[in-house]
Every structure is written in structure tokens, then in C-alpha cells.
Scaffold this motif. Sequence first.
Motif, PDB file in Angstrom:
ATOM      1  N   GLY A   1      -6.751  -0.490   7.709  1.00 16.58           N
ATOM      2  CA  GLY A   1      -5.646   0.459   7.634  1.00 16.58           C
ATOM      3  C   GLY A   1      -5.027   0.419   6.252  1.00 16.58           C
ATOM      4  O   GLY A   1      -5.474  -0.337   5.370  1.00 16.58           O
ATOM      5  N   GLY A   2      -3.989   1.212   6.074  1.00 15.15           N
ATOM      6  CA  GLY A   2      -3.390   1.350   4.751  1.00 15.15           C
ATOM      7  C   GLY A   2      -2.829   0.045   4.208  1.00 15.15           C
ATOM      8  O   GLY A   2      -2.962  -0.245   3.017  1.00 15.15           O
ATOM      9  N   SER A   3      -2.217  -0.759   5.077  1.00 13.67           N
ATOM     10  CA  SER A   3      -1.652  -2.023   4.588  1.00 13.67           C
ATOM     11  C   SER A   3      -2.758  -2.938   4.068  1.00 13.67           C
ATOM     12  O   SER A   3      -2.571  -3.634   3.057  1.00 13.67           O
TER      13      SER A   3
ATOM     14  N   VAL B   1      -3.879  -1.696   0.607  1.00 13.64           N
ATOM     15  CA  VAL B   1      -2.964  -2.092  -0.463  1.00 13.64           C
ATOM     16  C   VAL B   1      -3.092  -3.583  -0.749  1.00 13.64           C
ATOM     17  O   VAL B   1      -3.178  -4.010  -1.908  1.00 13.64           O
TER      18      VAL B   1
ATOM     19  N   HIS C   1       4.213   1.202   0.664  1.00 13.26           N
ATOM     20  CA  HIS C   1       2.873   0.640   0.486  1.00 13.26           C
ATOM     21  C   HIS C   1       2.452  -0.226   1.661  1.00 13.26           C
ATOM     22  O   HIS C   1       1.689  -1.180   1.503  1.00 13.26           O
ATOM     23  N   GLY C   2       2.955   0.122   2.858  1.00 13.64           N
ATOM     24  CA  GLY C   2       2.565  -0.628   4.040  1.00 13.64           C
ATOM     25  C   GLY C   2       3.445  -1.852   4.213  1.00 13.64           C
ATOM     26  O   GLY C   2       4.310  -2.142   3.391  1.00 13.64           O
TER      27      GLY C   2
ATOM     28  N   GLU D   1       2.200   5.977  -5.359  1.00 10.88           N
ATOM     29  CA  GLU D   1       1.540   7.046  -4.589  1.00 10.88           C
ATOM     30  C   GLU D   1       1.515   8.314  -5.442  1.00 10.88           C
ATOM     31  O   GLU D   1       2.543   8.662  -6.036  1.00 10.88           O
TER      32      GLU D   1
ATOM     33  N   ASP E   1      -2.078   4.462  -4.721  1.00 11.18           N
ATOM     34  CA  ASP E   1      -2.048   4.289  -3.267  1.00 11.18           C
ATOM     35  C   ASP E   1      -2.211   5.671  -2.643  1.00 11.18           C
ATOM     36  O   ASP E   1      -1.262   6.434  -2.515  1.00 11.18           O
TER      37      ASP E   1
ATOM     38  N   VAL F   1      -3.248   6.377   0.393  1.00  7.87           N
ATOM     39  CA  VAL F   1      -3.414   6.241   1.848  1.00  7.87           C
ATOM     40  C   VAL F   1      -3.098   7.569   2.551  1.00  7.87           C
ATOM     41  O   VAL F   1      -3.800   7.965   3.484  1.00  7.87           O
ATOM     42  N   ILE F   2      -2.075   8.276   2.074  1.00  6.30           N
ATOM     43  CA  ILE F   2      -1.787   9.603   2.641  1.00  6.30           C
ATOM     44  C   ILE F   2      -2.476  10.700   1.836  1.00  6.30           C
ATOM     45  O   ILE F   2      -3.087  11.616   2.398  1.00  6.30           O
TER      46      ILE F   2
HETATM   47  C1  LIG Z   1       1.095   5.301   0.893  1.00  2.29           C
HETATM   48  C2  LIG Z   1       0.916   4.371   2.043  1.00  2.29           C
HETATM   49  N1  LIG Z   1       0.397   3.164   1.816  1.00  2.29           N
HETATM   50  C3  LIG Z   1       0.186   2.293   2.821  1.00  2.29           C
HETATM   51  C4  LIG Z   1       0.493   2.625   4.114  1.00  2.29           C
HETATM   52  C5  LIG Z   1       0.261   1.639   5.228  1.00  2.29           C
HETATM   53  O1  LIG Z   1      -0.705   2.109   6.079  1.00  2.29           O
HETATM   54  P1  LIG Z   1      -0.888   1.475   7.544  1.00  2.29           P
HETATM   55  O2  LIG Z   1       0.321   1.894   8.326  1.00  2.29           O
HETATM   56  O3  LIG Z   1      -2.162   2.106   8.030  1.00  2.29           O
HETATM   57  O4  LIG Z   1      -0.999   0.008   7.393  1.00  2.29           O
HETATM   58  C6  LIG Z   1       1.016   3.883   4.398  1.00  2.29           C
HETATM   59  C7  LIG Z   1       1.350   4.269   5.772  1.00  2.29           C
HETATM   60  O5  LIG Z   1       1.913   5.306   6.043  1.00  2.29           O
HETATM   61  C8  LIG Z   1       1.253   4.782   3.335  1.00  2.29           C
HETATM   62  O6  LIG Z   1       1.792   5.977   3.536  1.00  2.29           O
END
Ligand SMILES: Cc1ncc(COP(=O)(O)O)c(C=O)c1O
Length: 454
Positions: free
Chosen positions: A119-121, A124, A154-155, A226, A259, A261-262
Motif C-alpha cells: 500500500g501507499g505507506s 513511502v 505520506h501515509g 506529492e 509520492d 500514491v494518488i
Molecule cells: C500521497 C499518499 N501517500 C501515501 C498514502 C498512504 O497510502 P496507504 O493508505 O495505502 O498506506 C496515501 C494515502 O492516501 C497518499 O495519499
Amino acid sequence: MTSTSRAWLKEHNTLHVMHPMQDPKALQDNPPLIIESGDGVHITDIDGRRFIDCQGGLWCVNAGYGRREIIDAVTRQMEQLPYYSLFPGSTNAPSIALSTRLAEIAAEEGMVKASFGLGGSDAVESALKIARQYWKLEGQPQKFKFISLYNGYHGLNFGGMSACGGVAWKSSYEPLMPGFFQVEGPHLYRNPFTNDPEELAEICAQLMERQIEMQGPDTVAAIIAEPVQGAGGVIVPPASYWPRLRQIADKYNILLIADEVITGLGRSGSLFGSRGWGVKPDIMCLAKGISSGYVPLSATLVNARVAKAWDRDVGFTSVYMHGYTYSGHPVACAAGLAAIEIVVRENLADNARIVGDYFLQRLQELKDKHRAIGDVRGKGLMLAIELVKDRESKDPFGPQDAYPIAISEGCVNQGVMIRTIVNKLIISPPLTFTKDHVDEVVDVLDRTFTANPW
Ligand SMILES: Cc1ncc(COP(=O)(O)O)c(C=O)c1O
């Protein structure tokens, strides 16, 4: 589903589930919708109510619901091989195919290798650890600091959380990781400097430089940001800001981590947010849209400069001592390959740009009509409506104010699933959204604001 089983689900959700970013006590009075199925851009809850999904799950279901080719790819992979690890001595074919595909689609950015997570966390966390190890391998172990932006998200793992630029995400879990610093990013609607976008970008770029110089450039590992800030409230920087970040990173010999992720995989109107700004980062964090949310998956991509550091023979420190049991999970990678194919083949990034521009124009019309709307903004299919008590002072609604919830609930009651982050209504639907869907949502918003005048 019977009313007994519906009641059971509602009761047991409150009793047994810890929900992210919520006060467990509040769940009792404000139970969430329990979503049961999805098709296209629609979702249906256990009470049989159908909604147009303006959240895209959680900014992630880029390809929309019910995509047969992702479902088939996952099923085939589960039947053939549900799991095998990438730890020493083994690997699996889908992780090799997906890393190769990612290097192809991010060739313009110069990305060559992928480190997988869930996942995003994770994406990062991996980026931060790669950046620190990179500088150790380069013989500069004192370069360990990270600089990020106010309002950045950033999670919520310790590294990413320490990089977050909002106190609400961090205060319950302090102390944070040492070595993380934030500076002001260019927030056009709320900044103490100027209303001129380019001037603002330059001021913020100079603040970044001042922070780097104050820390000592030879102690800074990377800037992380981001391309468009999402959870902070869809804050779109002026076009010159990201190119300036690249220049600054080069000037001080610092890595640039995007970052994505979005913003990655089409949401911000180009395949990657960095591409939208014409910038090549050193490291890119991908999650959410990479599998369209069908299964947990993330990838941290690195360019040749970063990857090459591991070519050196420096002994133990050249082991990449990071990764998870499920890094490169074959089922997740099969889903990722199928989801990426849909985004690329159907040009969903272009669709996000075209439909997103139209959405923004329609939101502007709403702003002209309804006084509680202080600002509308967005890029591609990530948009926000910011609600204020007073347009002149821009006095925002706070967490205790009922008005933003009244608006989002009004929309939900008319079949539009929309999310609030304090005083912002966040819009991030599947990238298959059409202009007709936009009109439908804007009509519901219009009716809701009219019924709830401020
Ligand atoms: C830019 C960004 N980085 C990291 C994350 C963390 O992602 P996750 O919730 O999948 O761990 C998010 C979650 O919305 C995000 O928007």
C-alpha cells in the motif's frame, strides 16, 4: 441479505472493527455505509441503496468496479500459484512481469527497478529507506534528512507519518522519527504571501532552499512531495513549482521523491503526476491505482542513478535489507498488470484530464451560486470544494461544525457518495467517469447546497 444479517453486520462493526481515522465512540452515532457490491462507477450498500462513487473507493478504483480482466487475472494466478516469495533463493513470474511493465510505462521518467509493498505507506517507507541507503552506499552516510511540505500526506507508518505536513496525523503517536522537516508549499487559496501563482511558487521554492541551507545540504537525503497534494485538500501547485523542486534537488545534490500514491496511474490527468509537470524524479511511490484497488499492492520505482548505487561492492551495506513477506505477491502483481493494461489501453489519464476539466468548470458554476463554497480546485479527477463560513475572511468550518457533514450526507441521501475532510468535499471518482456522471453529481450538489443555505 435479511434484515437480521444486516443488523448483525452493523452491530458487530461497532463492536469489533477499529476504523482508520475515526473516534471509535463516534461510530455508534454515525455508523458507516456497509458497501456490498460495485459495478462501473456505482456502488451498492447492504440496504440496497445505489450510489455514484465520487470517492473511487479511496482515490484508488481507477478502472472502475467489476473489471472482468482483473478478476480473471487474479483467479488464474490464485489457481496456478497463490504465493511465492522474493526473499533470497526464489521469486515468481508476475513480479518480474510487473516490474518490467512499470519500467516500460515510466521509461520517460527513467525508472528502471521496482520494490514492491502492499500500500501507499509501504511505498513511502521503502522510498525513505532506499534514499538513506543510497547515500550510505555513495559514501555520504550523513545525508539522512528529509524535507517535505505543509499539508503533505505520506501515509501513517512512522517514516511517512514523520514526513506528513499536518499535526492531526501525527500528534497521538509522537515522538516522531528524527530527521524530518517541513516547509511551506504553494497553497494558492491559503498562504500568507501572495495571490500570484508564479510568485508564490518562487517564494516557496526559496523557502525550500533556505531550509536545505539551514540544515546543511550535505545532511539532506531527499525532498519528498506529492505532485498534487491529495489528503491535505487537493492542493494543486503552480506549474513552475515541481520543475523548481527538480532544480533545487540537483543544485544541492539531493534526491527527489515523488509520492504518486494518488496522482499515479492517471488520476491527475497524465499517467504520472510528475509527467504532468514535466519532471523526472529519482524515486516514485505508486499504490492505489496500480491495482485499481482490487488487491493491496504498491511499488517504489527508482531510476538508474539510484539503482546503480547497489552495483558497488561495499560489503554488507549493499544488501537491500528491506521488504515484506508479501513484496511481489504473485496475485497482487497479476492484478497490477491487468489494471495497468486497462488504464493504458483505455487512455484513462486523458479521460481524467478531459472530464476533470469539465468537472472543475461545473464546480466553478456552483461556487458562483453558493456562498459557503470558498474555493474549488483540482487537476484531472482529483478535485475539492472548500467550504468557508465567510468568503472574505476565508474562515473555515472546523471539525466540530455540522455544516460540511450536512452537505455530504445530503449528497449521500440523493445517491452520491462523497467524502469530507473537515471542511473539504473531496471528489476522486473512477477514471471511467463521463461528463454525464459529472452533470448528475453537480445537480445533486446544487440541490443539496440550495436545501442547506449558508
Ligand atoms: C500521497 C499518499 N501517500 C501515501 C498514502 C498512504 O497510502 P496507504 O493508505 O495505502 O498506506 C496515501 C494515502 O492516501 C497518499 O495519499
